[in-house]
Design a protein around this motif. Structure first.
Motif, PDB file in Angstrom:
ATOM      1  N   VAL A 176      -0.524   3.368  -3.842  1.00  0.00           N
ATOM      2  CA  VAL A 176       0.000   2.183  -4.539  1.00  0.00           C
ATOM      3  C   VAL A 176      -1.199   1.287  -4.873  1.00  0.00           C
ATOM      4  O   VAL A 176      -1.958   0.921  -3.970  1.00  0.00           O
ATOM      5  N   TYR A 177      -1.335   0.937  -6.143  1.00  0.00           N
ATOM      6  CA  TYR A 177      -2.499   0.132  -6.526  1.00  0.00           C
ATOM      7  C   TYR A 177      -2.530  -1.183  -5.739  1.00  0.00           C
ATOM      8  O   TYR A 177      -1.545  -1.926  -5.712  1.00  0.00           O
ATOM      9  N   CYS A 178      -3.663  -1.423  -5.074  1.00  0.00           N
ATOM     10  CA  CYS A 178      -3.739  -2.588  -4.184  1.00  0.00           C
ATOM     11  C   CYS A 178      -4.943  -3.479  -4.462  1.00  0.00           C
ATOM     12  O   CYS A 178      -5.195  -4.429  -3.716  1.00  0.00           O
TER      13      CYS A 178
ATOM     14  N   MET B 108      -9.643   3.824  -1.086  1.00  0.00           N
ATOM     15  CA  MET B 108      -8.890   3.595   0.154  1.00  0.00           C
ATOM     16  C   MET B 108      -8.336   4.922   0.657  1.00  0.00           C
ATOM     17  O   MET B 108      -7.346   5.433   0.130  1.00  0.00           O
TER      18      MET B 108
ATOM     19  N   CYS C 127      -4.405   5.998  -0.390  1.00  0.00           N
ATOM     20  CA  CYS C 127      -3.461   4.965  -0.803  1.00  0.00           C
ATOM     21  C   CYS C 127      -2.894   5.332  -2.168  1.00  0.00           C
ATOM     22  O   CYS C 127      -3.633   5.652  -3.087  1.00  0.00           O
TER      23      CYS C 127
ATOM     24  N   HIS D 181       0.848  -1.191   0.000  1.00  0.00           N
ATOM     25  CA  HIS D 181       0.000   0.000   0.000  1.00  0.00           C
ATOM     26  C   HIS D 181       0.882   1.239   0.000  1.00  0.00           C
ATOM     27  O   HIS D 181       2.108   1.143   0.188  1.00  0.00           O
TER      28      HIS D 181
HETATM   29 CU    CU Z   1      -4.149   1.050  -2.811  1.00  0.00          CU
END
Ligand code: CU
Length: 133
Positions: free
Chosen positions: A117-119, A126, A115, A80
């Protein structure tokens, strides 16, 4: 007569409550969260944050204006990120790891911590509220 009175009193209560809700400004939104998050350690506000699909805990995160803040962020699952644009905060947390970042909360207001960072499919939602009061 007594019944009549409590009806009127109830009516006023409903009126004032709705008035208060409609009149709530961002400043009042901020003052609704009087408790600062985490704890003070040697003058630094240390806050442990858990990142998991698709939320941050705690939410909201509340700090005082001018405080030095250390966010210690642990990912409970995948990789993340945690970013707060207005405060120049950007942190990447690998899957299952803990990372930290320090900064001065030098702007008052309610900001979005999101967030970065692609999660997964819920990534775009998020986020948590970051309040500097
Ligand atoms: Cu994310």
């Amino acid at each position: 007569m007594k019944k009549h009175f409590s009806f009127i009193a109830g009516l006023f209560l409903v009126m004032f409550t709705s008035l208060y809700c409609f009149a709530a400004s961002p400043a009042e939104e901020i003052s609704k969260h009087p408790e600062l998050s985490g704890k003070l350690e040697n003058g630094v506000r240390v806050i442990e944050v858990k990142a998991s699909r698709y939320k941050f805990e705690p939410d909201p995160i509340v700090v005082g204006l001018g405080e030095k803040v250390r966010l210690i962020v642990t990912s409970a699952d995948v990789a993340h990120g945690l970013a707060i644009q207005e405060l120049n905060v950007k942190l990447s947390i690998p899957a299952g790891k803990t990372e930290h970042i320090e900064f001065i909360a030098d702007k008052q207001g309610e900001f979005q911590a999101y967030c970065s960072v692609y999660c997964g499919p819920g990534h775009g939602h998020m986020q948590a509220s970051f309040i500097v009061k």
